[in-house]
Scaffold this motif. Structure first.
Motif, PDB file in Angstrom:
ATOM      1  N   GLU A 256      40.941   3.597  -1.847  1.00  4.88           N
ATOM      2  CA  GLU A 256      40.842   4.092  -0.692  1.00  4.88           C
ATOM      3  C   GLU A 256      41.048   5.605  -0.859  1.00  4.88           C
ATOM      4  OE1 GLU A 256      41.954   0.471   1.711  1.00  4.88           O
ATOM      5  OE2 GLU A 256      43.116   2.078   2.120  1.00  4.88           O
ATOM      6  N   ARG A 257      40.872   6.251  -0.382  1.00  2.41           N
ATOM      7  CA  ARG A 257      41.134   7.532   0.113  1.00  2.41           C
ATOM      8  C   ARG A 257      42.784   7.564   0.029  1.00  2.41           C
ATOM      9  NH1 ARG A 257      37.887  11.791   3.313  1.00  2.41           N
ATOM     10  NH2 ARG A 257      39.117  10.852   4.995  1.00  2.41           N
TER      11      ARG A 257
ATOM     12  N   GLU B 185      48.881  11.047   6.061  1.00  2.37           N
ATOM     13  CA  GLU B 185      47.668  10.005   6.113  1.00  2.37           C
ATOM     14  C   GLU B 185      46.311  10.800   6.919  1.00  2.37           C
ATOM     15  OE1 GLU B 185      50.949   6.626   8.508  1.00  2.37           O
ATOM     16  OE2 GLU B 185      49.542   7.599   9.098  1.00  2.37           O
ATOM     17  N   ASP B 186      45.820   9.845   6.393  1.00  2.00           N
ATOM     18  CA  ASP B 186      44.483  10.446   6.291  1.00  2.00           C
ATOM     19  C   ASP B 186      43.739  10.256   7.725  1.00  2.00           C
ATOM     20  OD1 ASP B 186      41.795   8.673   4.264  1.00  2.00           O
ATOM     21  OD2 ASP B 186      42.973   7.849   5.659  1.00  2.00           O
ATOM     22  N   TYR B 187      44.020   9.555   8.708  1.00  2.00           N
ATOM     23  CA  TYR B 187      42.815   9.380   9.563  1.00  2.00           C
ATOM     24  C   TYR B 187      42.567  10.501  11.026  1.00  2.00           C
ATOM     25  CZ  TYR B 187      47.111   8.271  11.646  1.00  2.00           C
ATOM     26  OH  TYR B 187      47.996   8.005  12.645  1.00  2.00           O
ATOM     27  N   TYR B 188      43.473  11.541  11.249  1.00  2.00           N
ATOM     28  CA  TYR B 188      43.058  12.518  12.089  1.00  2.00           C
ATOM     29  C   TYR B 188      43.314  13.607  11.663  1.00  2.00           C
ATOM     30  CZ  TYR B 188      47.836  14.106  10.150  1.00  2.00           C
ATOM     31  OH  TYR B 188      48.847  14.600   9.166  1.00  2.00           O
ATOM     32  N   TRP B 189      42.340  14.367  10.602  1.00  2.00           N
ATOM     33  CA  TRP B 189      42.648  15.147  10.362  1.00  2.00           C
ATOM     34  C   TRP B 189      41.198  15.894  10.457  1.00  2.00           C
ATOM     35  CZ3 TRP B 189      46.159  18.336   7.233  1.00  2.00           C
ATOM     36  CH2 TRP B 189      46.998  17.532   6.688  1.00  2.00           C
TER      37      TRP B 189
ATOM     38  N   TRP C  89      37.318  19.292   7.092  1.00  2.00           N
ATOM     39  CA  TRP C  89      37.671  18.394   5.459  1.00  2.00           C
ATOM     40  C   TRP C  89      36.408  19.107   5.102  1.00  2.00           C
ATOM     41  CZ3 TRP C  89      40.182  14.643   2.983  1.00  2.00           C
ATOM     42  CH2 TRP C  89      40.869  13.418   4.461  1.00  2.00           C
TER      43      TRP C  89
END
Length: 122
Positions: A44-45, A105-109, A112
């Motif tokens: 996972e990232r 945490e990567d979910y809200y950026w 990219w």
């Protein structure tokens, strides 16, 4: 058009160093935190480092703390990730991202980049 363009990846031996660069265009850079994330094959990232928009506060993943340093140059709309004492387990595609909030945490950026490959040989 919003763009985040990473560069600086490559092949390096364990113990070596690389400096990644993320250049931003198309949004108000000063208002955004910038984060670095990485993803290894089959994994996972994960968030690596983040630098805030206002006061240059930084956060690091435990696995890179003391070895990686994130910094930003608002005049150049650029963020750097200096990576020292590289290990084979640092091998991954590294991407930068932009968002008003800083965290790992990567979910809200919001935005990219496409990523740059870092390979560390043993």
């Amino acid at each position: 058009e919003v763009q985040l363009v990473e560069s600086g990846g490559g092949l390096v031996q364990a113990g070596g160093s690389l400096r990644l660069t993320c250049v931003a265009t198309g949004f108000t850079f000063d208002d955004y935190a910038i984060g670095w994330f990485r993803q290894a094959p089959g994994k996972e990232r994960e968030g690596v480092a983040c630098i805030s928009s206002t006061d240059d506060r930084t956060w690091y993943a435990r696995s890179v703390k003391g070895r990686f340093t994130i910094s930003r140059d608002n005049a150049e709309k650029t963020v750097y990730l200096q990576m020292n004492s590289l290990k084979p387990e640092d091998t991954a595609v590294y991407s930068c991202a932009a968002d008003p909030l800083c965290g790992l945490e990567d979910y809200y950026w919001d935005y990219w980049g496409q990523g740059t490959q870092v390979t560390v040989s043993s």
